[in-house]
Design a protein around this motif. Sequence first.
Motif, short mmCIF file in Angstrom:
data_model
loop_
_atom_site.label_atom_id
_atom_site.label_comp_id
_atom_site.label_asym_id
_atom_site.label_seq_id
_atom_site.Cartn_x
_atom_site.Cartn_y
_atom_site.Cartn_z
N LYS A 135 -4.00 -1.67 3.54
CA LYS A 135 -3.41 -0.79 2.63
C LYS A 135 -1.86 -0.79 2.79
CE LYS A 135 -2.48 4.09 2.66
NZ LYS A 135 -2.88 5.49 3.31
N GLN A 136 -1.20 -1.19 4.13
CA GLN A 136 0.23 -1.29 4.32
C GLN A 136 0.63 -2.24 3.35
OE1 GLN A 136 1.72 1.49 5.59
NE2 GLN A 136 3.76 0.78 4.87
N VAL A 137 0.04 -3.54 3.38
CA VAL A 137 0.75 -4.46 2.69
C VAL A 137 0.55 -4.40 1.36
CG1 VAL A 137 -1.41 -6.02 2.75
CG2 VAL A 137 0.79 -7.10 2.73
N LEU A 138 -0.35 -3.78 0.76
CA LEU A 138 -0.74 -3.54 -0.68
C LEU A 138 0.45 -2.73 -0.92
CD1 LEU A 138 -1.93 -4.19 -3.29
CD2 LEU A 138 -3.50 -2.10 -2.69
N LEU A 139 1.09 -1.33 -0.35
CA LEU A 139 1.96 -0.79 -0.89
C LEU A 139 3.38 -1.04 -0.80
CD1 LEU A 139 0.44 2.80 0.55
CD2 LEU A 139 0.32 2.11 -1.73
N GLU A 140 3.46 -1.88 0.28
CA GLU A 140 4.81 -2.49 0.49
C GLU A 140 4.94 -3.67 -0.42
OE1 GLU A 140 4.48 -4.64 4.26
OE2 GLU A 140 5.10 -2.73 5.27
N PHE A 141 3.95 -4.14 -1.12
CA PHE A 141 3.99 -4.99 -2.36
C PHE A 141 4.53 -4.29 -3.53
CE2 PHE A 141 2.12 -6.46 -6.38
CZ PHE A 141 2.99 -7.69 -6.67
N PHE A 142 3.95 -2.99 -3.68
CA PHE A 142 4.36 -2.25 -4.80
C PHE A 142 5.73 -1.69 -4.75
CE2 PHE A 142 0.07 -2.84 -6.36
CZ PHE A 142 0.32 -2.87 -7.66
N SER A 143 6.27 -1.47 -3.54
CA SER A 143 7.57 -0.96 -3.32
C SER A 143 8.50 -2.09 -3.36
CB SER A 143 7.51 -0.40 -1.77
OG SER A 143 6.79 0.67 -1.30
N LEU A 170 0.60 -10.05 -12.11
CA LEU A 170 -0.11 -11.17 -12.78
C LEU A 170 0.34 -12.37 -11.85
CD1 LEU A 170 -0.08 -10.43 -16.43
CD2 LEU A 170 -1.81 -10.30 -14.87
N ASP A 171 1.58 -12.74 -11.41
CA ASP A 171 1.96 -13.95 -10.91
C ASP A 171 1.38 -13.70 -9.49
OD1 ASP A 171 3.04 -14.85 -13.10
OD2 ASP A 171 5.20 -14.14 -12.57
N ALA A 172 1.40 -12.75 -8.84
CA ALA A 172 1.21 -12.30 -7.47
C ALA A 172 -0.36 -12.63 -7.08
CB ALA A 172 1.68 -11.28 -6.63
N ALA A 173 -1.14 -12.39 -8.19
CA ALA A 173 -2.62 -12.37 -8.10
C ALA A 173 -3.31 -13.39 -7.39
CB ALA A 173 -3.27 -12.53 -9.60
N TYR A 174 -2.78 -14.70 -7.40
CA TYR A 174 -3.21 -15.80 -6.64
C TYR A 174 -2.61 -16.23 -5.29
CZ TYR A 174 -5.43 -16.82 -11.40
OH TYR A 174 -6.13 -16.73 -12.44
N SER A 175 -1.31 -15.57 -5.17
CA SER A 175 -0.74 -16.02 -3.92
C SER A 175 -0.17 -14.85 -2.90
CB SER A 175 0.33 -16.54 -4.22
OG SER A 175 1.33 -15.94 -5.21
N HIS A 176 0.02 -13.77 -3.24
CA HIS A 176 0.55 -12.88 -2.42
C HIS A 176 -0.72 -12.40 -1.53
CE1 HIS A 176 2.48 -9.18 -0.90
NE2 HIS A 176 3.55 -9.74 -1.41
N PRO A 177 -0.46 -12.18 -0.22
CA PRO A 177 -1.21 -11.55 0.73
C PRO A 177 -1.93 -10.17 0.38
CG PRO A 177 0.63 -12.59 1.97
CD PRO A 177 0.82 -12.47 0.53
N ASP A 219 7.78 -4.56 -18.13
CA ASP A 219 7.20 -6.12 -18.29
C ASP A 219 7.29 -6.69 -17.17
OD1 ASP A 219 6.57 -5.34 -20.95
OD2 ASP A 219 8.33 -6.15 -21.82
N ARG A 220 8.46 -6.50 -16.27
CA ARG A 220 8.83 -7.32 -15.16
C ARG A 220 7.93 -7.17 -14.16
NH1 ARG A 220 14.46 -5.95 -12.72
NH2 ARG A 220 15.05 -6.73 -14.88
N ASN A 221 7.39 -5.61 -13.91
CA ASN A 221 6.37 -5.46 -12.82
C ASN A 221 5.08 -6.09 -13.38
OD1 ASN A 221 8.19 -3.86 -11.27
ND2 ASN A 221 7.59 -2.06 -12.12
N VAL A 222 4.44 -5.76 -14.64
CA VAL A 222 3.56 -6.34 -15.03
C VAL A 222 3.19 -7.74 -14.63
CG1 VAL A 222 1.80 -6.84 -17.02
CG2 VAL A 222 2.80 -4.61 -16.42
N GLU A 223 4.30 -8.75 -14.99
CA GLU A 223 4.58 -10.01 -14.85
C GLU A 223 4.37 -10.18 -13.32
OE1 GLU A 223 4.07 -12.67 -16.97
OE2 GLU A 223 3.87 -10.91 -18.59
N ALA A 224 5.02 -9.63 -12.35
CA ALA A 224 5.21 -9.73 -11.15
C ALA A 224 3.73 -9.50 -10.37
CB ALA A 224 5.98 -8.84 -10.49
#
Length: 332
Positions: free
Chosen positions: A215-223, A313-320, A306-311
């Motif tokens: 949970k924490q790593v996901l909310l930190e990503f959105f922050s 989509l770009d992180a879908a394969y790589s971000h923890p 648009d910047r958030n949506v692209e971020a």
Amino acid sequence: MIIHKPVCYDVFSCLAAKCPDSCCKEWEVEIDETSAAFYHTLEGPLGDRLRAVLKEDPQWGTVMSIENGRCPMWCDDGLCRIQRELGHDALCKTCRDFPRLCHDYGSFQEWGLELSCPEVARLILSSPDTAMLTLEVSGGEPPEYDQADMDVLLQTRAFAREILCDRQYSVPQVLTLLLYFGYHAQAILDGGEAPDFDAEEILKEAENFAQADGKQVLLEFFSGLEILTKDWQEQLSRPHSPTPWTDSFRQLARYFVDRYWLQAVSDYDIVSRVKMAVTSCIVVHLLGGDIIETAQHYSKEIENSDRNVEAILDAAYSHPALTDTNLLGLLM
């Protein structure tokens, strides 16, 4: 040309002064060239006021600058001065269209409504009616994409909708199945042969792959994404107790599937869009509170950037935060 639209499209009506939020606050509105030219030549007090608040932005062109966190055309009663004095047709294209969406695929269009509007969020998330209306109108152009690819996207999206409607599985289970089906659909779009989609086997496998609560790593990503309002930052840093997995989340997932799935015809990437749909549902669940309010706020912050949506989509394969194992851990 064929037009597809949800039943709620024709039901929607702006709440105006009764709206609990407003599309007229907290961001600058892009003004189309036709409206900007009209506003610059408008006579009288309204014209003078418009010329005083319009400004040129190097990225967005003419925009309506905000004052005290709100559009300067927003009256004390919550109504728009332009619409009040000149009528609806005098609004710029952004304000005339919002929250209506139109995705043009050449030979057909899909119309929809944007979740960032509170009334749209209520209509989408409180109604089990997911029927689509179809009408035929003149016009349309030959599509620039390969029709065979679009056929795959239409067929796989239809199956994704069936997954979300299957009441024999809980909401976390259907989101798990949707996540797996994204890879299944991707294999078909890539020209490969996908194995049979066995829901029971998939759910068993998912339990083995799910990792501890992330949970924490996901909310930190959105922050770390673009933050449009202070309220959103506060909500991310101090979430409520998670919202129960009610059937409204089926509607929420369906909204993201309907809006983004076919856009893969431009880049052949279904997986990242499916992961965004699943991730969006998880975040709304984790933030808690009233699901309609939280989902609307989420859409306002994420989909209107648009910047958030692209971020995402770009992180879908790589971000923890967006790995399959982390998402499954939050679902299972």
